[in-house]
Scaffold this active site. Structure first.
Site, mmCIF file in Angstrom:
data_model
loop_
_atom_site.group_PDB
_atom_site.id
_atom_site.type_symbol
_atom_site.label_atom_id
_atom_site.label_comp_id
_atom_site.label_asym_id
_atom_site.label_seq_id
_atom_site.Cartn_x
_atom_site.Cartn_y
_atom_site.Cartn_z
ATOM 1 N N SER A 44 11.634 2.578 -5.442
ATOM 2 C CA SER A 44 10.790 3.658 -5.506
ATOM 3 C C SER A 44 11.115 4.610 -6.771
ATOM 4 O O SER A 44 10.399 5.502 -7.061
ATOM 5 C CB SER A 44 10.908 4.481 -4.320
ATOM 6 O OG SER A 44 12.096 5.137 -4.138
ATOM 7 N N LYS A 86 14.869 11.128 -4.683
ATOM 8 C CA LYS A 86 13.798 11.235 -5.019
ATOM 9 C C LYS A 86 13.797 12.510 -5.844
ATOM 10 O O LYS A 86 14.849 13.009 -6.438
ATOM 11 C CB LYS A 86 12.764 11.876 -3.933
ATOM 12 C CG LYS A 86 12.780 10.965 -2.865
ATOM 13 C CD LYS A 86 11.753 9.685 -3.161
ATOM 14 C CE LYS A 86 11.904 8.845 -1.899
ATOM 15 N NZ LYS A 86 11.097 7.319 -2.288
#
Lengths: 163, 164
Positions: A44, A86
């Site tokens: 990701s 993230k």
């Protein structure tokens, strides 16, 4: 004392032992509580971070001020061993929306030079509350349903990912 | 401090640590027993397969849950209810090794009466998606465990949305 012994433990073994003990203690404190090593798993955060790469989380990054837009942060789940990694794109109080893959902050498109390719994700506008941040991975070529992203409480942000 | 005294102190510390370890293994606390139960669930979940051995593992796995267990995965997905449903789902797992589940960071809080416990943990699921690549998913879980005849069973599981 023989040359070999001097080579191994130095001229003063007691001082050498003390130095080793202090260095070990410092390493345990630094890498256990301050700069925590973490290995990225998953795709990701590509292309910024590849799966399997080793990084460090500075847990003291946000003692004074909170995360800034663009920071890559570690988000704690149930404990201290597993983090989401993230990027912060939305700050408290802002309105965040994704239109055809482009993140919009308060209606204006966000320039994201770290994103290589995008799929046309669409996410309805949300307004971040105080102490909420919007985080997302850099790999926007995935399907949105396979990518974990969204609002996170400030208290869940464990620190900033550095080198 | 003389060398002999230092040695005695070091040996005493080692002996003490060994004694504590043996005591903890022989007489584990309830928190430790619950964590061992979670380890056993993890091992069973990673041993599931479609063959006869897998069926036995599935049956064993289902016994770690109460008969009226509820598993709420969140995200709008209908909860799974009942031990028999878990058994049926476990039997559908086709092969060993393609999916690997791990339960980490288990934190146990016993109720005052010692009959139940609230547990938070992180579950990671790694799936082999071919070409040597793996997809990884992680979720935070809140579990309720109850003590039945000295065994700790899971009665409720809720997936927590860390990112909402």
């Amino acid at each position: 004392m023989s040359r070999m012994q001097t080579f191994l433990v130095g001229a003063n073994p007691r001082r050498t032992g003390l130095r080793i003990a202090l260095l070990t203690l410092a390493a345990v404190l630094i890498f256990g509580w301050v700069l925590v090593p973490t290995r990225t798993e998953g795709i990701s955060m590509q292309p910024t971070f590849e799966s399997g790469a080793l990084h460090f989380v500075n847990r003291f990054s946000y003692i004074g001020a909170g995360p800034r837009r663009g920071d890559i942060v570690a988000i704690a789940l149930g404990g201290e061993r597993v983090y989401y990694v993230k990027r912060v794109v939305g700050l408290p109080g802002e309105r965040v929306q994704i239109v055809k893959g482009v993140v919009q902050i308060n209606g204006a498109p966000l320039v994201e030079p770290y994103v290589a390719r995008r799929r046309p994700w669409d996410v309805e506008e949300i307004e971040l509350r105080s102490h909420e941040y919007f985080v997302i991975g850099d790999n926007r070529s995935m399907n949105a349903r396979d990518h974990d992203f969204g609002r996170v409480m400030r208290t869940r942000i464990a620190g900033r990912v550095v080198f | 401090m003389s060398r002999a005294l230092l040695l005695r102190v070091a040996l005493a510390i080692l002996a003490g640590a060994a004694a504590v370890y043996v005591w903890q293994q022989a007489f584990p606390s309830e928190e430790r027993r619950i964590k061992r139960q979670l380890d056993a669930i993890e091992d069973a979940a990673n041993s599931l397969s479609a063959d006869l051995a897998g069926a036995a593992v599935a049956a064993r796995l289902s016994m770690y849950f109460t008969e009226d267990v509820t598993i709420d995965p969140g995200g709008g997905i209908e909860p799974v209810r009942g031990r028999q449903t878990i058994l049926a789902l476990a039997r559908t797992v086709e092969s060993r090794g393609e999916t690997r589940l791990a339960l980490k960071d288990a934190d146990v809080t016993l109720a005052p009466d010692g009959a139940s416990a609230a547990v938070t943990a992180t579950v990671t699921i790694a799936r082999n998606v071919g070409s040597g690549k793996e997809s990884l998913d992680a979720r935070e879980l809140a579990l309720t465990m109850v003590k039945r005849e000295s065994n700790w069973l899971i009665s409720h599981v809720t997936a927590i949305d860390t990112l909402r």
